[in-house]
Structures are given as structure tokens and as C-alpha cells.
Design an enzyme around this catalytic site. Sequence first.
Site, PDB file in Angstrom:
ATOM      1  N   GLU A  39      28.135   2.663  -6.460  1.00  0.00           N
ATOM      2  CA  GLU A  39      27.303   3.319  -7.482  1.00  0.00           C
ATOM      3  C   GLU A  39      27.228   2.374  -8.673  1.00  0.00           C
ATOM      4  OE1 GLU A  39      28.926   6.812  -9.348  1.00  0.00           O
ATOM      5  OE2 GLU A  39      27.095   7.139 -10.511  1.00  0.00           O
ATOM      6  N   ASP A  64      30.738  -0.202 -13.582  1.00  0.00           N
ATOM      7  CA  ASP A  64      30.169  -0.120 -14.927  1.00  0.00           C
ATOM      8  C   ASP A  64      30.783  -1.243 -15.757  1.00  0.00           C
ATOM      9  OD1 ASP A  64      28.575   2.481 -16.370  1.00  0.00           O
ATOM     10  OD2 ASP A  64      29.455   1.009 -17.731  1.00  0.00           O
ATOM     11  N   ASP A 113      19.921   2.764 -17.324  1.00  0.00           N
ATOM     12  CA  ASP A 113      19.184   2.632 -18.587  1.00  0.00           C
ATOM     13  C   ASP A 113      17.750   2.215 -18.267  1.00  0.00           C
ATOM     14  OD1 ASP A 113      21.406   3.168 -20.300  1.00  0.00           O
ATOM     15  OD2 ASP A 113      22.198   1.194 -19.787  1.00  0.00           O
ATOM     16  N   ASP A 149      15.827  10.218 -14.976  1.00  0.00           N
ATOM     17  CA  ASP A 149      15.012  11.157 -15.751  1.00  0.00           C
ATOM     18  C   ASP A 149      13.718  10.483 -16.198  1.00  0.00           C
ATOM     19  OD1 ASP A 149      16.723   9.454 -17.368  1.00  0.00           O
ATOM     20  OD2 ASP A 149      15.696  10.378 -19.064  1.00  0.00           O
ATOM     21  N   GLU A 192      22.727  13.495 -15.767  1.00  0.00           N
ATOM     22  CA  GLU A 192      21.823  14.436 -15.112  1.00  0.00           C
ATOM     23  C   GLU A 192      22.101  15.871 -15.567  1.00  0.00           C
ATOM     24  OE1 GLU A 192      22.092  14.464 -10.836  1.00  0.00           O
ATOM     25  OE2 GLU A 192      20.047  15.223 -10.651  1.00  0.00           O
TER      26      GLU A 192
HETATM   27  C1  LIG Z   1      22.509   5.928 -18.842  1.00  0.00           C
HETATM   28  S1  LIG Z   1      24.151   5.589 -18.356  1.00  0.00           S
HETATM   29  C2  LIG Z   1      24.307   6.551 -16.860  1.00  0.00           C
HETATM   30  C3  LIG Z   1      25.745   6.820 -16.505  1.00  0.00           C
HETATM   31  C4  LIG Z   1      25.946   7.644 -15.211  1.00  0.00           C
HETATM   32  N1  LIG Z   1      25.367   7.000 -14.063  1.00  0.00           N
HETATM   33  C5  LIG Z   1      25.366   9.014 -15.347  1.00  0.00           C
HETATM   34  O1  LIG Z   1      24.304   9.273 -14.766  1.00  0.00           O
HETATM   35  O2  LIG Z   1      25.975   9.844 -16.016  1.00  0.00           O
HETATM   36  C6  LIG Z   1      23.989   3.938 -17.744  1.00  0.00           C
HETATM   37  C7  LIG Z   1      25.313   3.233 -17.483  1.00  0.00           C
HETATM   38  O3  LIG Z   1      25.044   1.941 -16.930  1.00  0.00           O
HETATM   39  C8  LIG Z   1      25.949   1.005 -17.472  1.00  0.00           C
HETATM   40  N2  LIG Z   1      25.306  -0.323 -17.388  1.00  0.00           N
HETATM   41  C9  LIG Z   1      24.120  -0.681 -17.916  1.00  0.00           C
HETATM   42  N3  LIG Z   1      23.854  -1.966 -17.624  1.00  0.00           N
HETATM   43  C10 LIG Z   1      24.900  -2.432 -16.892  1.00  0.00           C
HETATM   44  C11 LIG Z   1      25.213  -3.684 -16.283  1.00  0.00           C
HETATM   45  N4  LIG Z   1      24.384  -4.717 -16.373  1.00  0.00           N
HETATM   46  N5  LIG Z   1      26.360  -3.791 -15.611  1.00  0.00           N
HETATM   47  C12 LIG Z   1      27.214  -2.744 -15.508  1.00  0.00           C
HETATM   48  N6  LIG Z   1      26.973  -1.517 -16.057  1.00  0.00           N
HETATM   49  C13 LIG Z   1      25.830  -1.375 -16.733  1.00  0.00           C
HETATM   50  C14 LIG Z   1      26.181   1.485 -18.896  1.00  0.00           C
HETATM   51  O4  LIG Z   1      27.408   0.995 -19.430  1.00  0.00           O
HETATM   52  C15 LIG Z   1      26.160   3.005 -18.727  1.00  0.00           C
HETATM   53  O5  LIG Z   1      27.452   3.540 -18.538  1.00  0.00           O
END
Ligand SMILES: C[S@@+](CC[C@H](N)C(=O)[O-])C[C@H]1O[C@@H](n2cnc3c(N)ncnc32)[C@H](O)[C@@H]1O
Length: 211
Positions: A39, A64, A113, A149, A192
Site C-alpha cells: 500500500e 509512507d 495526494d 476522493d 476515506e
Molecule cells: C492523503 S494521505 C492518505 C493516507 C492514507 N492512505 C489514507 O487514505 O488515510 C497521503 C499519504 O501519502 C504519503 N506520501 C505522499 N507522497 C509520498 C512519497 N513520495 N513517498 C512516500 N509517502 C508519500 C504522505 O506522507 C501521506 O501520509
Amino acid sequence: MKSKTEKKNKFPTYPCSLANNPHWKGEWATRLGTPLIVELGCGKGSFTLTYAQTFPDRFIVGIDVKSDRLYAGAKRATEWNINNVRFLRTDIFILTEIFNNNEVDGMWLTFPDPYPKKKHIRRRLTSPYYLEQYSKILKPQATVQLKTDSRSLYEYTLEMLALQPVEILAYTPNLYQSPYLNEENSILTDYETKFLAQGLNTHYIRFRFQN
Ligand SMILES: C[S@@+](CC[C@H](N)C(=O)[O-])C[C@H]1O[C@@H](n2cnc3c(N)ncnc32)[C@H](O)[C@@H]1O
């Protein structure tokens, strides 16, 4: 309540935490087991943990870059004695340094993101750069599943997939009103849960590379 720094420092102490690249490239099956699911951008790991509990015969690695978020998942995995999960702190950018070609059985992109600005387009997890990395590390027939989303990320992803040798197995702007809903893709992520409470739809795509 722990500070960010305390969480970052605590994260590597949990048995399920891989605080840095453990150099298991090519060895994941022997080190952990198969099928191996990853994931990307797992955040605090609610999806990762529920996935591991729902499918105890699979192994899931939540990835992450932020260890203060991974701390939450690793803490719960330890308290709940969930053994088929690992949390890896790394940047997804270097995925092919972590996994060998044909080493991964399935991949989840959970609410990545969306990077709506044009100047950040390359950071989207479904940009051509990332798709190429995924195609290398995934086994033939392995699927990639995206939940988001963001309507614009959903549409962008479909556009990028149209340029790739992929088979799109499912796509819908509203997973919970679609025929594609199942035990696996209905596992909720932290984001979500918040978005659904705000009345936002979960957009969903499932695809695989044609090798
Ligand atoms: C919007 S959050 C979603 C978190 C989780 N998947 C959820 O749905 O609750 C996006 C996550 O992606 C991680 N992330 C973004 N770019 C990343 C990268 N290049 N490498 C590792 N993690 C990354 C961020 O640190 C963040 O925790």
C-alpha cells in the site's frame, strides 16, 4: 499525546517497523511471505491493518515517508498482535530499489495526494514515471487499485492509463454505488472515513499491466 518527534523516535522500536530500506530486494518472499501486497502512502495505516486482519494469509507492507504517521499503524499492529503486516518508511520514488522485478502480488494507492497544480504533476502517483516503476515490480496479472476522493486525479489516471499497455478491470466515480464493491475494496482508509462523512464519493480504478 506524544509529540511528532516522540512518535518518529518510537516508530523504529516496533517489531513490524522497517524504519529504512531493509535491503530485502529479491528476498521479500523468504523474509516475509507471499502473496505480498503493498500500500503506497498508507499514512496512519488503518487500511493496512484491516487488510491484514481480513486476509490473514496475505502479507501487506504499508509504505509512507512520514514516520510519525507510520507510528500509529505500527503501534496498533503490535498491540493487536497482527503479524502479517510491516510498515516501511521510504519515499515511493525509489520503489524499484526496494522491490525486485516481478516481486509484488498486488498494489494499493489509497487516497494519494492529488497534486492538483500543473507544476507538481510528476509527483502524482499515477504519472508515467510511477506507472513504469509499478509495471516493473509487479508480477504478471497483479492488479493495481486506486481509491481517491479527487475527481481530477481519477480523470488524470484514466488518461494516463489510456497511454499504457494496461487492462482496466474496473472504474467508477462512486465505488459504493457500483457493482465493483467487494470485501477488499470496501476496507476504509483514515482519509476515506473523513471524506465519506463529508458526503464525498470514493472514485475507484482497478487495472493490470499487459506483459
Ligand atoms: C492523503 S494521505 C492518505 C493516507 C492514507 N492512505 C489514507 O487514505 O488515510 C497521503 C499519504 O501519502 C504519503 N506520501 C505522499 N507522497 C509520498 C512519497 N513520495 N513517498 C512516500 N509517502 C508519500 C504522505 O506522507 C501521506 O501520509
